[in-house]
Design a protein around this motif. Structure first.
Motif, PDB file in Angstrom:
ATOM      1  N   ASN A  27      -7.242   9.245  -6.058  1.00 51.89           N
ATOM      2  CA  ASN A  27      -7.814   8.557  -4.905  1.00 51.89           C
ATOM      3  C   ASN A  27      -8.556   7.284  -5.315  1.00 51.89           C
ATOM      4  O   ASN A  27      -8.503   6.266  -4.613  1.00 51.89           O
ATOM      5  CB  ASN A  27      -8.762   9.491  -4.142  1.00 51.89           C
ATOM      6  N   LEU A  55      -5.993   4.653  -6.047  1.00 52.46           N
ATOM      7  CA  LEU A  55      -5.462   4.080  -4.809  1.00 52.46           C
ATOM      8  C   LEU A  55      -6.443   3.082  -4.196  1.00 52.46           C
ATOM      9  O   LEU A  55      -6.037   2.040  -3.671  1.00 52.46           O
ATOM     10  CB  LEU A  55      -5.152   5.193  -3.804  1.00 52.46           C
ATOM     11  N   THR A  56      -7.724   3.367  -4.273  1.00 53.60           N
ATOM     12  CA  THR A  56      -8.735   2.442  -3.742  1.00 53.60           C
ATOM     13  C   THR A  56      -8.734   1.137  -4.521  1.00 53.60           C
ATOM     14  O   THR A  56      -8.731   0.045  -3.931  1.00 53.60           O
ATOM     15  CB  THR A  56     -10.132   3.081  -3.799  1.00 53.60           C
ATOM     16  N   PHE A 110      -9.911   4.209   0.109  1.00 50.67           N
ATOM     17  CA  PHE A 110      -8.612   3.581   0.349  1.00 50.67           C
ATOM     18  C   PHE A 110      -8.131   3.815   1.776  1.00 50.67           C
ATOM     19  O   PHE A 110      -7.278   3.076   2.285  1.00 50.67           O
ATOM     20  CB  PHE A 110      -7.562   4.082  -0.652  1.00 50.67           C
ATOM     21  N   MET A 137       0.834  -1.212   0.000  1.00 54.05           N
ATOM     22  CA  MET A 137       0.000   0.000   0.000  1.00 54.05           C
ATOM     23  C   MET A 137       0.858   1.247   0.000  1.00 54.05           C
ATOM     24  O   MET A 137       0.619   2.207  -0.755  1.00 54.05           O
ATOM     25  CB  MET A 137      -0.920  -0.003   1.221  1.00 54.05           C
ATOM     26  N   ALA A 159      -5.698  -0.870  -3.707  1.00 58.72           N
ATOM     27  CA  ALA A 159      -5.814  -1.507  -2.394  1.00 58.72           C
ATOM     28  C   ALA A 159      -6.676  -2.759  -2.465  1.00 58.72           C
ATOM     29  O   ALA A 159      -6.352  -3.793  -1.865  1.00 58.72           O
ATOM     30  CB  ALA A 159      -6.408  -0.518  -1.389  1.00 58.72           C
TER      31      ALA A 159
END
Length: 317
Positions: free
Chosen positions: A77, A80-81, A141, A57, A84
């Motif tokens: 964002n 990133l989610t 995330f 991460m 993850a």
């Protein structure tokens, strides 16, 4: 596999890796500098393996800060989610995390997201406003950052075969964890009692000693020291994440600087909540090894914060 009430077992993938590495390491010297160097190297490898979710991460967050296009149509964002989620799926599909452990990781995610929703509302920290995969001001995330702590704890529990002497009653630790969690919310409206809670943690866990196996040796460490060390490394990771603009504290909006060391107190208290959640699936186990070697035993060695004794390792550990 061990029963749910027993110590956590290695996953099938980890057992295969452990068997291969153990066959190689067993050929190395047992004593002297080479023996200690082997212990140190295995300790580092096991810690790195325990941090694989959080490390992945953090690497994605760091890389996104350096190379993600500023004008990309897909919000950073949201990227990133999805990254993850992909990491979590890979962990389970690759048998690096069991479905039973995934339950506590999901619980970390929910507990962390609830705190994030409140803390962003009161202005404790903030996220970039871009992206669709979010709840209010909180990108999804963020919950995975808490899940990374949960993943580390469940993995370190089995990789180091953790055992505990004089572990407090679990209902006492649960009450303490609930009070700590509540204080993260109530400290905005009434007195912040974090230092009182830290004193309570010292009282409850002060007599507890953690035993952990690296390779040939089983080491001892006061549990409070272990909490503090993990909190320190979370604080280091937090500095990397804020530098990468994953989130920012109000004082960092005008320009990034190190997160205040005072945040160590918050991370130390978070460790109590984290440990209590992990004991839901992995109850603390007492030592089951032979008595420690005497001072005259040549296989005994002093360790920082405790001692190390030679015990026959389990084939699966």
């Amino acid at each position: 596999m061990h029963s749910p009430s027993g110590p956590a077992a290695l996953t099938t993938a980890e057992h295969a890796i452990d068997t291969r590495f153990r066959a190689i390491l067993a050929r190395l010297p047992r004593h002297g500098p080479a023996g200690w160097l082997t212990e140190f190297a295995v300790f580092g490898l096991k810690q790195a393996w325990s941090c694989v979710f959080g490390g992945a991460m953090l690497a994605v967050i760091f890389a996104a800060q350096l190379w993600y296009p500023r004008d990309a149509a897909f919000a950073r964002n949201d990227f990133l989610t999805l990254a993850a989620v992909a990491i979590q799926v890979a962990m389970v599909a690759g048998r690096l995390e069991s479905l039973r452990e995934l339950r506590v990781v999901v619980l970390f995610h929910l507990v962390g997201t609830a705190m994030e929703l409140f803390k962003t509302q009161v202005g404790s920290w903030s996220y970039a406003s871009d992206g669709l995969l979010r709840i209010g001001a909180v990108p999804l995330f963020s919950g995975f950052m808490y899940a990374a702590v949960g993943s580390y704890l469940v993995r370190v529990n089995r990789l180091f075969d953790l055992r505990f002497t004089r572990y407090p009653r679990r209902w006492v630790t649960a009450v303490l964890a609930a009070a700590i969690y509540a204080n993260f919310f109530t400290n905005h409206y009434v007195a912040d009692v974090r230092w009182l809670l830290i004193a309570a943690v010292a009282l409850v866990f002060g007599r507890c000693v953690m035993q952990f196996r690296i390779f040939r040796f089983r080491w001892r460490m006061p549990l409070l020291l272990a909490f503090l060390l993990v909190a320190f490394f979370i604080w280091l990771a937090e500095n990397i994440a804020t530098w990468s603009n994953a989130w920012l504290y109000p004082s960092q909006l005008g320009g990034w600087h190190l997160v205040s060391p005072a945040k160590l107190a918050s991370w130390f208290l978070l460790m109590i909540i984290s440990v209590v959640l992990v004991t839901w699936i992995s109850p603390p186990q007492p030592p089951d090894d032979p008595p420690p070697a005497t001072a005259a035993d040549p296989d005994r060695a002093d360790a920082p914060g405790g001692t190390a004794t030679v015990t026959p390792p389990s084939p699966a550990r």
